[in-house]
Write a protein that holds these residues in place. Structure first.
Motif, PDB file in Angstrom:
ATOM      1  N   GLU A   7      41.536  54.777  49.992  1.00  0.00           N
ATOM      2  CA  GLU A   7      40.719  54.480  48.782  1.00  0.00           C
ATOM      3  C   GLU A   7      41.216  53.173  48.229  1.00  0.00           C
ATOM      4  O   GLU A   7      42.284  52.811  47.989  1.00  0.00           O
ATOM      5  N   SER A   9      40.139  51.008  44.738  1.00  0.00           N
ATOM      6  CA  SER A   9      39.204  50.796  43.595  1.00  0.00           C
ATOM      7  C   SER A   9      39.593  49.590  42.728  1.00  0.00           C
ATOM      8  O   SER A   9      40.557  49.205  42.597  1.00  0.00           O
ATOM      9  N   ARG A  18      33.064  47.897  38.125  1.00  0.00           N
ATOM     10  CA  ARG A  18      33.828  48.866  38.822  1.00  0.00           C
ATOM     11  C   ARG A  18      33.366  49.176  40.228  1.00  0.00           C
ATOM     12  O   ARG A  18      32.358  48.802  40.708  1.00  0.00           O
ATOM     13  N   THR A  20      34.450  51.535  43.937  1.00  0.00           N
ATOM     14  CA  THR A  20      35.158  52.339  44.756  1.00  0.00           C
ATOM     15  C   THR A  20      34.896  52.492  46.123  1.00  0.00           C
ATOM     16  O   THR A  20      33.627  52.772  46.408  1.00  0.00           O
ATOM     17  N   THR A  41      35.798  42.150  47.933  1.00  0.00           N
ATOM     18  CA  THR A  41      36.382  43.428  48.364  1.00  0.00           C
ATOM     19  C   THR A  41      37.516  43.084  49.373  1.00  0.00           C
ATOM     20  O   THR A  41      38.445  43.729  49.408  1.00  0.00           O
TER      21      THR A  41
END
Length: 363
Positions: A7, A9, A18, A20, A41
């Motif tokens: 994951e 985040s 935000r 995820t 990202t």
């Protein structure tokens, strides 16, 4: 298998308030229009694995407009372990942590190393020597913490010597002292770099033959100390380097910079005996760059005993069908891979069926 990213985040990181993302064990495709945040990202994933960003940003550049701080965090799992890695940007500084404990950026690759491939890397062969040196050193500093320390110490010594060379009244005894420091640090770095290059070059040639359909690629290291430096141990390299610094001192004083040493070396790729930089086609040059990145993944797995995370930022659109197929075959060998794209048409239905596809820019 080693650790995998389970994951990622983000909080107030770049364009995201935000975000995820849960990457798959195999291929994760981030798809969406330009400026949707896909590369941001990938940058976050590189930060929490390599401890650095290919964009070389200032810390405040990582913070979303209007926010006071930013966070990129990843959970790594595998081999019965769980490791939480994190990069916080607070008060204009980056702070790294692993399992809640502060650490240095250089410590992060010990948990999970990453290899990044961007469109700029496709021009690696025809760009200046500094780009190829940086590519080799960036790989070395991730694969071995000792390499990172040696590179940092040598870089500082060269900076200090160059600063002294700019002094209008240079103290010869002080320059002698820095010559001794530079020659020892340079010999240590060169020995480590040549050892790393020897292992990597062999793999680059093998991968290139596969990607190109059998063309032969030779990889060589161009040392400013001369070919006699190749194969010497550190003590002999130190003596050779010290002699070269003494011989070129007048030139260095005139040019106000150190003109010989690992910081001026280069690597060369020869296809059919001819320098790919000068005589290779664009397709051949891109195949060399692709082979280099694939070889880095293979060598990292050998050195660390686990496969690194592969990050491919919008490179599929820059490759022809043959090279795209080579990438697809390579990542299909069980390599956790995150790919960004604006067009899913670059991927086969079989790959997309097995991949985790994450859409960006949707409302």
């Amino acid at each position: 298998m080693g650790l995998l990213v389970r994951e990622l985040s983000l909080a107030d990181f770049r364009s995201f308030e935000r975000l995820t993302v849960a990457p798959s064990e195999g291929v994760t495709v981030l798809v969406g229009p330009n400026a949707a945040g896909k590369t941001n990202t990938v940058e976050a994933l590189q930060l929490v694995t390599a401890g650095r960003s290919f964009r070389r940003p200032r810390p405040r550049d990582l913070v979303r407009e209007g926010a006071s701080s930013a966070r990129a965090a990843a959970r790594l799992e595998g081999d019965g372990r769980v490791v939480d890695v994190r990069c916080d940007v607070v008060d204009g500084r980056r702070q790294f942590s692993r399992n809640g404990k502060r650490c240095q950026a250089a410590d992060l690759p010990e948990s999970l190393m990453s290899v990044l491939f961007t469109p700029d890397d496709l021009d690696l062969v025809k760009r200046g020597a500094s780009h190829r040196r940086d590519e080799l050193d960036d790989f070395g500093r991730q694969a071995n913490r000792g390499y990172a320390n040696v590179l940092s110490a040598y870089t500082r010594a060269i900076e200090q010597r160059n600063r002294l060379l700019k002094d209008p009244m240079v103290d010869p005894s002080l320059l002698d002292a820095w010559d001794a420091s530079v020659s020892l640090g340079g010999a240590t770095l060169l020995e480590a770099r040549l050892r790393l290059w020897g292992r990597l070059a062999e793999k680059v040639s093998a991968v290139y033959a596969e990607v190109s359909g059998g063309e032969e690629l030779a990889c060589s290291y161009g040392c400013t100390l001369g070919d006699e430096a190749l194969g010497l141990d550190r003590d002999d390299l130190r003596e050779l380097f010290a002699a070269a610094l003494a011989e070129r001192r007048e030139e260095d004083l005139r040019r106000q910079q150190t003109c010989v040493g690992p910081h001026r070396d280069d690597v060369t790729f020869l296809i059919g005996g001819r320098d790919a930089r000068s005589f290779g086609s664009q397709g051949q040059q891109r195949s060399v760059a692709l082979a280099l990145k694939m070889a880095e993944v293979e060598l990292a797995a050998e050195i660390l005993g686990s496969t690194p995370l592969l990050l491919l930022d919008d490179v599929m659109s820059e490759l022809d069908d043959t090279r795209r197929d080579a990438v697809v075959r390579f990542v299909g060998r069980g390599i956790q891979t995150v790919i960004t794209t604006t067009n899913l048409g670059y991927f086969s239905p079989d790959l997309l069926d097995d991949a985790e596809v994450v859409s960006f820019g949707e409302r």
